[in-house]
Write an enzyme that holds these catalytic residues in place. Structure first.
Site, PDB file in Angstrom:
ATOM      1  N   PRO A 239       0.836  -1.206   0.000  1.00  0.00           N
ATOM      2  CA  PRO A 239       0.000   0.000   0.000  1.00  0.00           C
ATOM      3  C   PRO A 239       0.870   1.254   0.000  1.00  0.00           C
ATOM      4  CG  PRO A 239      -0.153  -1.114   2.126  1.00  0.00           C
ATOM      5  CD  PRO A 239       0.706  -1.986   1.242  1.00  0.00           C
TER       6      PRO A 239
ATOM      7  N   GLY B 272       4.235   3.830   4.912  1.00  0.00           N
ATOM      8  CA  GLY B 272       5.444   3.642   5.716  1.00  0.00           C
ATOM      9  C   GLY B 272       6.033   2.256   5.519  1.00  0.00           C
TER      10      GLY B 272
ATOM     11  N   GLY C 209       7.427   1.384   2.758  1.00  0.00           N
ATOM     12  CA  GLY C 209       8.507   1.489   1.775  1.00  0.00           C
ATOM     13  C   GLY C 209       8.055   1.248   0.341  1.00  0.00           C
TER      14      GLY C 209
ATOM     15  N   SER D 222       7.735   3.336  -2.076  1.00  0.00           N
ATOM     16  CA  SER D 222       8.555   4.030  -3.077  1.00  0.00           C
ATOM     17  C   SER D 222       9.919   3.351  -3.220  1.00  0.00           C
ATOM     18  CB  SER D 222       8.695   5.519  -2.741  1.00  0.00           C
ATOM     19  OG  SER D 222       9.321   5.692  -1.503  1.00  0.00           O
ATOM     20  N   ALA D 223      10.487   2.876  -2.108  1.00  0.00           N
ATOM     21  CA  ALA D 223      11.764   2.156  -2.203  1.00  0.00           C
ATOM     22  C   ALA D 223      11.571   0.857  -2.982  1.00  0.00           C
ATOM     23  CB  ALA D 223      12.302   1.850  -0.816  1.00  0.00           C
TER      24      ALA D 223
ATOM     25  N   ASP E  50      15.543   2.542   3.843  1.00  0.00           N
ATOM     26  CA  ASP E  50      14.545   1.802   3.045  1.00  0.00           C
ATOM     27  C   ASP E  50      15.178   1.115   1.838  1.00  0.00           C
ATOM     28  OD1 ASP E  50      12.753   3.008   4.768  1.00  0.00           O
ATOM     29  OD2 ASP E  50      11.274   3.400   3.185  1.00  0.00           O
TER      30      ASP E  50
HETATM   31  O1  PMV Z   1       7.781   6.343   7.473  1.00  0.00           O
HETATM   32  P1  PMV Z   1       8.974   5.718   6.862  1.00  0.00           P
HETATM   33  O2  PMV Z   1       8.972   4.253   6.924  1.00  0.00           O
HETATM   34  O3  PMV Z   1       9.307   6.281   5.547  1.00  0.00           O
HETATM   35  O4  PMV Z   1      10.225   6.018   7.847  1.00  0.00           O
HETATM   36  C1  PMV Z   1      10.681   7.255   8.219  1.00  0.00           C
HETATM   37  C2  PMV Z   1      11.868   7.019   9.101  1.00  0.00           C
HETATM   38  C3  PMV Z   1      12.458   8.278   9.696  1.00  0.00           C
HETATM   39  O5  PMV Z   1      13.481   7.858  10.592  1.00  0.00           O
HETATM   40  C4  PMV Z   1      11.423   9.055  10.484  1.00  0.00           C
HETATM   41  C5  PMV Z   1      13.042   9.187   8.626  1.00  0.00           C
HETATM   42  C6  PMV Z   1      14.249   8.604   7.892  1.00  0.00           C
HETATM   43  O6  PMV Z   1      14.446   8.998   6.717  1.00  0.00           O
HETATM   44  O7  PMV Z   1      15.013   7.814   8.444  1.00  0.00           O
END
Ligand code: PMV
Length: 311
Positions: free
Chosen positions: A81, A85, A87, A89-90, A131
Site C-alpha cells: 500500500p 510507511g 517502503g 517508493s523504495a 529503506d
Molecule cells: O515512514 P517511513 O517508513 O518512511 O520512515 C521514516 C523514518 C524516519 O526515521 C522518520 C526518517 C528517515 O528517513 O530515516
C-alpha cells in the site's frame, strides 16, 4: 526483464536514525514487480499510459539515473500500500533500478542500493538510505554511523555517512496495521527536529532509542521473542513521547498487545502503520481490524531484489 523487490518495516530506531543513532529494518513478504520491454517505435509507457512526471516520479528518475533515452514499455504490479510507511517508493525504485541495471548486465547488490538511494534522494529528499538498502538486501539491515559486525556498504550524502550492515533475522511473525491515514513523513521529521533542537529531554529520549536498538541485536540473534517484544514496547513509549503517535495507531497498538510479544509505531508515525510481533497472527489481525485498522500478516523476506526473468 522481470524484477521484483520487497517492502520493509522499521523494527527499531526510526527518527533516532536522523540524529546519528542506529536503526534496524527488515524486508517483508509484500512485493512490487516490474515487467520491462524495449519499445522501439514508440515512447515510454507505464501500465499502458504515457510516462508522467507526477504519477511515475520514481520510475522516471530510475530511468534517468541508470538507463537513458531508449523507449521502454513498463508494467508494474504491487502488493504494497502506498504512503503507509512500508517502503512502497523504495520497493518500486529498487525493482526498476535492478531491472534496468540487469538489462545492461551491470547489476550488483551494492550498485542497486546506491543508485536506488540516489533516486529516492532526488525524488523526495529522503533523509536516510534505510529503506532502499533494506529492500535491496532483504532480511535485516542495521544502519549505524560506524562500522559494526557484518558490514555491507557505506553511503555518504550531504556530510552524513551511513554504514549498512547485514542482520540475521529469525523467522518473525509480524502483523502490520495500516491506520488508513497517510504517514506525513516530512512533517513528523520536522516536528521531532523542533523538539530535539529546543528540549534536552527530547535529546535524552533519542539517545535512549539508540540504546534500545543496539540492545535488540542479541535477542534477534538468539530468537528471544519476549525480549524483542519488550524492547519494541519500550521503543514505542519513547516514540509516543516524541509526539509521533496518532489516536488510530494507539488504538491498534493497545488492541494488538493482548496477543503480542510487543507492538509499536513503525516508520515516521502521525498515521501510517503500527507493527506487532506475535505467535497469533490471526487474533492480532482481528484485533487490529476491530480497532479500525487494515491488517497485513507478514513475515520476513529473506530475499531482497530478485531478477525473475531475463528474456
Ligand atoms: O515512514 P517511513 O517508513 O518512511 O520512515 C521514516 C523514518 C524516519 O526515521 C522518520 C526518517 C528517515 O528517513 O530515516
Amino acid at each position: 526483464m522481470i524484477s521484483s523487490a520487497p517492502a520493509k518495516v522499521i523494527l527499531f530506531g526510526e527518527h533516532a536514525v536522523v540524529y546519528g543513532k542506529p536503526a534496524i529494518a527488515v524486508a517483508i513478504n509484500l512485493r512490487t514487480r516490474v515487467y520491462i520491454e524495449r519499445n522501439p517505435k514508440s515512447s515510454f509507457t507505464v501500465n499502458g499510459w504515457p510516462m508522467d512526471d507526477a504519477h511515475h516520479a520514481y520510475i522516471k528518475k530510475a530511468i534517468e539515473e541508470v538507463w537513458g533515452e531508449e523507449p521502454l514499455k513498463i508494467t508494474t504490479e504491487s502488493e504494497v500500500p502506498s504512503a503507509s510507511g512500508m517502503g512502497s517508493s523504495a520497493s518500486i525504485t529498487v525493482a526498476m533500478v535492478s531491472a534496468l541495471l540487469a538489462m545492461k548486465g551491470k547489476d550488483s547488490e551494492e550498485k542497486i542500493a546506491r543508485k536506488s538511494f540516489d533516486v529516492e534522494w532526488s525524488t523526495q529528499g529522503r533523509a536516510s538510505p534505510i529503506d532502499t538498502s533494506t529492500v535491496t538486501h532483504g532480511q535485516g539491515i542495521l544502519v549505524s554511523f560506524k562500522k559494526e559486525r557484518n558490514f555491507l556498504w557505506k553511503i555518504e550524502r550531504g556530510g552524513t555517512e551511513w554504514y549498512i550492515h547485514h542482520v540475521e533475522i529469525p523467522p518473525l511473525r509480524l502483523v502490520v496495521g495500516f491506520s488508513g491515514v497517510k504517514g506525513p513523513t516530512p512533517k513528523m521529521v520536522e516536528k521531532v527536529r523542533r523538539f530535539y533542537t529546543w528540549n534536552s529531554f527530547a535529546r535524552d529520549v533519542i539517545e535512549e532509542i539508540g540504546k534500545i536498538t543496539m540492545a535488540a541485536l542479541e535477542p534477534l540473534e538468539n530468537e528471544d521473542y519476549p525480549k524483542i517484544g519488550e524492547l519494541m514496547d519500550r521503543n514505542n513509549k519513547l516514540l509516543t513521547i516524541l509526539g509521533v503517535s496518532h489516536p488510530k495507531l494507539k488504538k491498534m497498538i493497545d488492541a494488538a498487545r493482548k496477543h503480542s510479544y510487543g507492538a509499536k509505531i513503525t516508520g515516521a508515525g502521525g498515521g501510517g502503520c503500527m507493527l506487532a510481533l506475535t505467535d497469533e497472527q490471526d487474533e492480532v489481525a482481528r484485533a487490529i481490524r476491530e480497532a479500525g485498522g487494515i491488517p497485513f500478516k507478514v513475515s520476513i523476506s529473506k530475499q531482497g531484489y530478485r531478477i525473475e526473468s531475463h528474456l
